[in-house]
Design a protein around this motif. Structure first.
Motif, PDB file in Angstrom:
ATOM      1  N   SER A  59     -20.415  53.157   9.125  1.00 48.10           N
ATOM      2  CA  SER A  59     -20.830  52.866   7.739  1.00 48.10           C
ATOM      3  C   SER A  59     -21.785  52.059   7.460  1.00 48.10           C
ATOM      4  CB  SER A  59     -20.050  52.703   7.306  1.00 48.10           C
ATOM      5  OG  SER A  59     -19.647  52.370   4.835  1.00 48.10           O
ATOM      6  N   ASN A  61     -24.343  51.349   9.252  1.00 48.23           N
ATOM      7  CA  ASN A  61     -25.918  52.061  10.139  1.00 48.23           C
ATOM      8  C   ASN A  61     -26.179  53.004   8.341  1.00 48.23           C
ATOM      9  OD1 ASN A  61     -26.043  51.634  12.167  1.00 48.23           O
ATOM     10  ND2 ASN A  61     -24.794  52.792  13.365  1.00 48.23           N
ATOM     11  N   ARG A  62     -25.321  53.610   8.242  1.00 46.82           N
ATOM     12  CA  ARG A  62     -25.599  54.167   6.477  1.00 46.82           C
ATOM     13  C   ARG A  62     -26.619  53.992   6.109  1.00 46.82           C
ATOM     14  NH1 ARG A  62     -20.950  57.583   7.876  1.00 46.82           N
ATOM     15  NH2 ARG A  62     -19.729  56.525   5.993  1.00 46.82           N
ATOM     16  N   GLN A  63     -25.309  52.473   5.022  1.00 46.32           N
ATOM     17  CA  GLN A  63     -25.841  51.573   4.424  1.00 46.32           C
ATOM     18  C   GLN A  63     -27.242  50.901   4.590  1.00 46.32           C
ATOM     19  OE1 GLN A  63     -23.424  48.501   3.749  1.00 46.32           O
ATOM     20  NE2 GLN A  63     -22.238  50.177   3.469  1.00 46.32           N
ATOM     21  N   ASP A  65     -29.916  52.070   6.882  1.00 45.35           N
ATOM     22  CA  ASP A  65     -31.215  53.461   6.620  1.00 45.35           C
ATOM     23  C   ASP A  65     -30.549  53.573   5.219  1.00 45.35           C
ATOM     24  OD1 ASP A  65     -31.051  54.098   9.155  1.00 45.35           O
ATOM     25  OD2 ASP A  65     -28.897  55.357   8.891  1.00 45.35           O
ATOM     26  N   THR A  66     -30.217  53.466   3.958  1.00 47.28           N
ATOM     27  CA  THR A  66     -30.364  53.638   3.113  1.00 47.28           C
ATOM     28  C   THR A  66     -31.367  52.619   2.635  1.00 47.28           C
ATOM     29  OG1 THR A  66     -28.509  54.513   2.270  1.00 47.28           O
ATOM     30  CG2 THR A  66     -29.489  53.992   0.451  1.00 47.28           C
ATOM     31  N   ALA A  67     -31.213  51.508   3.061  1.00 45.69           N
ATOM     32  CA  ALA A  67     -32.054  49.543   2.652  1.00 45.69           C
ATOM     33  C   ALA A  67     -33.653  50.019   3.191  1.00 45.69           C
ATOM     34  CB  ALA A  67     -31.414  48.603   3.234  1.00 45.69           C
ATOM     35  N   SER A  69     -34.929  53.097   4.160  1.00 46.95           N
ATOM     36  CA  SER A  69     -35.724  54.032   2.805  1.00 46.95           C
ATOM     37  C   SER A  69     -35.865  52.974   1.882  1.00 46.95           C
ATOM     38  CB  SER A  69     -34.922  54.951   2.464  1.00 46.95           C
ATOM     39  OG  SER A  69     -34.100  55.381   4.137  1.00 46.95           O
ATOM     40  N   GLN A  70     -35.084  52.320   1.172  1.00 43.44           N
ATOM     41  CA  GLN A  70     -35.811  52.165  -0.461  1.00 43.44           C
ATOM     42  C   GLN A  70     -36.348  50.872  -0.464  1.00 43.44           C
ATOM     43  OE1 GLN A  70     -32.433  49.964  -1.378  1.00 43.44           O
ATOM     44  NE2 GLN A  70     -31.328  52.202  -2.334  1.00 43.44           N
TER      45      GLN A  70
END
Length: 330
Positions: A59, A61-63, A65-67, A69-70
């Motif tokens: 979870s 790691n997904r956060q 990755d999202t940050a 990208s943003q």
């Protein structure tokens, strides 16, 4: 029943009446169940925790990755710092440094060597200091000091009597310290500004140097480093004189010969000056050798003898002497 049948382990026959059965707690079967349960828990608990932690890591790691990208998207939206030619624009100039006061450029020769500032700190030491001379009293004081083999410090003002320049020369020749007090000793004039103080100080510096060949390195502010006349500029004064390498001295003992306009009896001056005995680890005594201070001269032998009897040693102030100074006013 044969012997082999007797050796068979006890089993629980639920068809028997309850009162005929062997108790379960404490039996072999009970301990087997306990061991099995504990073993199962030792396997299940770490496994469950591992699965939970693995899920949390995924979870996070997904956060991340999202940050990431943003952040990348935001950086792409920022305007470029390079012009069309591809060359980066010059960096923004740094803010200008704090403005240096103009008075720091005045009197470029008015500097002293402060490499040994405050390196000497002697216990049970007494420093006799005389302000506002030279005068005829200075001659008398020099004779007394010579009699006792004692060195002192003279914070002098501008020569205003015949023979004053020669007295400065006598002070130096006798091994005492010749130091700056003020050229004019006009408080309102010299404390009007830092520039005014520097002008007065430079006049006195030049007079001493021309008369004796000595470049004075220590001084005393008229009225002390903090007084009612310089309260608005005393921090700037101290900072500028310290920057130029000069060392100033206030005092922690006074004979009181300048407290009242009326001349004080020598016994009073002696008692005041000896208050440093036993209370001051090192006493810098304020006295005056202007023309009117006849009782200061009269009191001097008793002051010297009192400190000698108490085990104090005498010395002249130098730039290396640890200074006594008043506290800043906020």
């Amino acid at each position: 029943m044969n012997a082999a049948a007797k050796e068979l382990p006890v089993s629980y026959d639920l068809s028997k009446p309850q009162e005929d059965r062997e108790p379960y707690v404490g039996s072999v079967l009970f301990f087997k169940h306990v061991i099995f349960t504990v073993t199962l828990l030792l396997i299940l608990i770490p496994t469950t925790l591992s699965i939970y932690l693995f899920a949390q890591v995924r979870s996070l790691n997904r956060q991340l990755d999202t940050a990431g990208s943003q952040l990348a998207a935001m950086q792409e939206q920022l305007p470029s710092t390079a012009p069309e030619g591809g060359e980066p624009t010059p960096a923004e100039p740094e803010p200008p440094a704090a403005e240096v006061p103009a008075y720091t450029e005045l009197y470029p020769e008015l500097y002293a060597d402060d490499s040994l500032r405050g390196t000497v700190d002697v216990d049970n030491a007494v420093y006799l200091t005389f302000d506002d001379g030279p005068s005829a009293r200075t001659d008398e004081i020099l004779e007394i000091l010579d009699k006792y083999g004692v060195k002192a410090t003279f914070f002098v003002v501008g020569a205003n009597e015949e023979g004053d320049l020669e007295r400065m020369q006598k002070i130096v020749a006798a091994g005492h310290t010749l130091a700056i007090h003020s050229y004019s000793h006009d408080y309102k004039k010299i404390y009007a500004s830092v520039e005014a103080y520097l002008e007065d100080f430079n006049q006195m510096f030049c007079q001493i140097y021309e008369a004796t060949g000595v470049k004075p390195q220590i001084f005393r502010f008229p009225g002390g480093s903090v007084n009612s006349y310089n309260v608005g500029i005393h921090q700037q004064l101290i900072a500028e004189m310290t920057r130029r390498g000069f060392v100033y001295f206030d005092w922690n003992v006074a004979n009181g010969d300048a407290v009242f306009s009326k001349i004080q009896p020598s016994s009073t001056l002696t008692a005041n000056a000896l208050k440093g005995v036993g209370t001051a680890r090192r006493a810098i005594i304020l006295m005056h050798d202007s023309s009117a201070k006849t009782t200061t001269v009269e009191a001097l032998p008793a002051i010297i003898e009192g400190y000698l009897e108490a085990g104090y040693s005498f010395a002249a102030l130098t730039p290396s002497t640890r200074s006594v100074t008043f506290s800043y006013l906020d």
